[in-house]
Design a protein around this motif. Structure first.
Motif, PDB file in Angstrom:
ATOM      1  N   HIS A   1      22.489  69.494  56.433  1.00 25.09           N
ATOM      2  CA  HIS A   1      21.057  68.833  56.063  1.00 25.09           C
ATOM      3  C   HIS A   1      21.406  67.503  55.558  1.00 25.09           C
ATOM      4  O   HIS A   1      20.596  66.589  55.883  1.00 25.09           O
ATOM      5  CB  HIS A   1      20.418  69.792  54.978  1.00 25.09           C
TER       6      HIS A   1
ATOM      7  N   ALA B   1      19.750  63.988  57.114  1.00 17.92           N
ATOM      8  CA  ALA B   1      18.932  63.097  56.312  1.00 17.92           C
ATOM      9  C   ALA B   1      19.502  61.760  56.548  1.00 17.92           C
ATOM     10  O   ALA B   1      18.760  60.822  56.468  1.00 17.92           O
ATOM     11  CB  ALA B   1      19.160  63.453  54.856  1.00 17.92           C
TER      12      ALA B   1
ATOM     13  N   TRP C   1      17.027  58.520  57.608  1.00 13.76           N
ATOM     14  CA  TRP C   1      16.921  57.231  56.562  1.00 13.76           C
ATOM     15  C   TRP C   1      17.424  56.105  57.243  1.00 13.76           C
ATOM     16  O   TRP C   1      16.607  55.204  57.155  1.00 13.76           O
ATOM     17  CB  TRP C   1      17.314  57.658  55.170  1.00 13.76           C
TER      18      TRP C   1
ATOM     19  N   VAL D   1      10.202  59.878  57.327  1.00 20.02           N
ATOM     20  CA  VAL D   1      11.464  60.594  56.825  1.00 20.02           C
ATOM     21  C   VAL D   1      11.478  61.910  56.392  1.00 20.02           C
ATOM     22  O   VAL D   1      11.988  62.802  56.910  1.00 20.02           O
ATOM     23  CB  VAL D   1      12.620  59.517  56.398  1.00 20.02           C
ATOM     24  N   ASP D   2      11.007  61.835  55.296  1.00 18.94           N
ATOM     25  CA  ASP D   2      11.182  63.170  54.226  1.00 18.94           C
ATOM     26  C   ASP D   2      10.288  64.117  54.932  1.00 18.94           C
ATOM     27  O   ASP D   2      10.749  65.317  54.717  1.00 18.94           O
ATOM     28  CB  ASP D   2      10.894  62.891  52.843  1.00 18.94           C
TER      29      ASP D   2
ATOM     30  N   LEU E   1      12.134  65.985  57.291  1.00 17.29           N
ATOM     31  CA  LEU E   1      13.287  66.788  56.896  1.00 17.29           C
ATOM     32  C   LEU E   1      12.466  67.979  56.424  1.00 17.29           C
ATOM     33  O   LEU E   1      13.253  69.224  56.566  1.00 17.29           O
ATOM     34  CB  LEU E   1      13.732  66.089  55.723  1.00 17.29           C
TER      35      LEU E   1
ATOM     36  N   GLU F   1      13.498  72.022  57.207  1.00 16.68           N
ATOM     37  CA  GLU F   1      13.861  72.810  56.180  1.00 16.68           C
ATOM     38  C   GLU F   1      13.244  74.063  56.048  1.00 16.68           C
ATOM     39  O   GLU F   1      13.507  75.215  55.651  1.00 16.68           O
ATOM     40  CB  GLU F   1      13.750  72.227  54.678  1.00 16.68           C
TER      41      GLU F   1
ATOM     42  N   ASN G   1      19.692  65.953  48.113  1.00 14.23           N
ATOM     43  CA  ASN G   1      20.545  65.679  49.698  1.00 14.23           C
ATOM     44  C   ASN G   1      19.854  64.380  50.333  1.00 14.23           C
ATOM     45  O   ASN G   1      20.045  63.446  50.610  1.00 14.23           O
ATOM     46  CB  ASN G   1      20.444  66.716  50.642  1.00 14.23           C
ATOM     47  N   SER G   2      18.210  64.385  50.199  1.00  8.68           N
ATOM     48  CA  SER G   2      17.724  63.471  51.102  1.00  8.68           C
ATOM     49  C   SER G   2      17.651  62.188  50.146  1.00  8.68           C
ATOM     50  O   SER G   2      18.114  61.067  50.591  1.00  8.68           O
ATOM     51  CB  SER G   2      16.112  63.948  50.741  1.00  8.68           C
TER      52      SER G   2
ATOM     53  N   ALA H   1      21.207  60.555  50.605  1.00  7.54           N
ATOM     54  CA  ALA H   1      21.145  59.926  52.021  1.00  7.54           C
ATOM     55  C   ALA H   1      20.390  58.836  52.002  1.00  7.54           C
ATOM     56  O   ALA H   1      20.792  57.781  52.583  1.00  7.54           O
ATOM     57  CB  ALA H   1      20.793  61.134  52.925  1.00  7.54           C
TER      58      ALA H   1
END
Length: 229
Positions: free
Chosen positions: A69, A73, A77, A129-130, A133, A137, A152-153, A156
């Protein structure tokens, strides 16, 4: 708000990949054989298993899920940040897909928006981006703490921004400002803090890499300076 022509978005992404390399690469060429699989439709689990096999952590599958993950990320990003700050274009990431069997990504038929026309650049970048993710997830079968994934996000994000800063120090003000703004958006809020002018970062969660037999603590880990078993 005017859309950016596809060829212009592709040129911008190609330029940042050529100049910055590595995780800043986002392929825009059509698949020659079979089409890629969108990120929302599996793929991360396969990469998590590969990580667990590589680090011999199959007995604790959340380690592989977290590390895979974190890599994803960074892959998301990096090109979006670079494209937004270097070329003033925010790529639309809703169609991004896995490229082959590795961790590389492809964005077929790239689209984008002009950064100066956006009411809030940080919100637009975060959404592209997020939100992608979080879609990935939602399909995780291995249980991983939500705040770990958010960390983690954030890790990154700041790592990508710091790498961009090292290569383009002339953009220090813009890079630092956008990164700080992003760390106050959505689930990134409260995940960590910037501790130095080079975008040194200390996160409030751990990616679990230290639990791998040959692992260790990352530079931004909340466990740096503490003993672990």
């Amino acid at each position: 708000m005017t859309a950016v022509p596809s060829e212009q978005v592709a040129e911008a992404l190609h330029d940042v990949a050529a100049r910055l390399g590595g995780f800043f690469a986002l392929d825009t060429t059509p698949a020659r054989r079979s089409p890629g699989r969108q990120l929302a439709h599996a793929g991360l689990a396969e990469r998590a298993r590969a990580v667990n096999d590589h680090y011999d952590t199959a007995t604790e599958p959340r380690i592989g899920a977290s590390i895979a993950h974190l890599g994803l990320a960074a892959r998301l990003w990096s090109p979006v940040l670079a494209c937004a700050l270097v070329h003033g274009i925010v790529p639309t990431m809703s169609a991004v897909e896995w490229s082959g069997e590795g961790s590389a990504l492809r964005l077929p038929g790239p689209e984008g928006r002009r950064a100066p026309e956006l009411p809030a650049l940080a919100d637009a970048v975060y959404t592209e981006v997020d939100h992608m993710l979080e879609r990935v997830e939602s399909g995780l079968t291995t249980k991983v703490a939500p705040r770990l994934l958010a960390g983690n996000s954030a890790s990154a994000l700041v790592g990508s921004a710091a790498q961009l800063l090292r290569i383009r120090p002339d953009l220090r003000t813009e890079i630092t400002f956008l990164t700080r703004e992003l760390l106050e958006v959505g689930r990134l809020r409260g995940t960590g803090r910037i501790t130095g002018p080079g975008l040194a970062f200390r996160r409030r969660s751990c990616c679990l890499f230290y639990r791998a037999p040959s692992g260790g603590k990352c530079g931004d880990c909340c466990l740096v300076g503490t003993r672990t078993r």
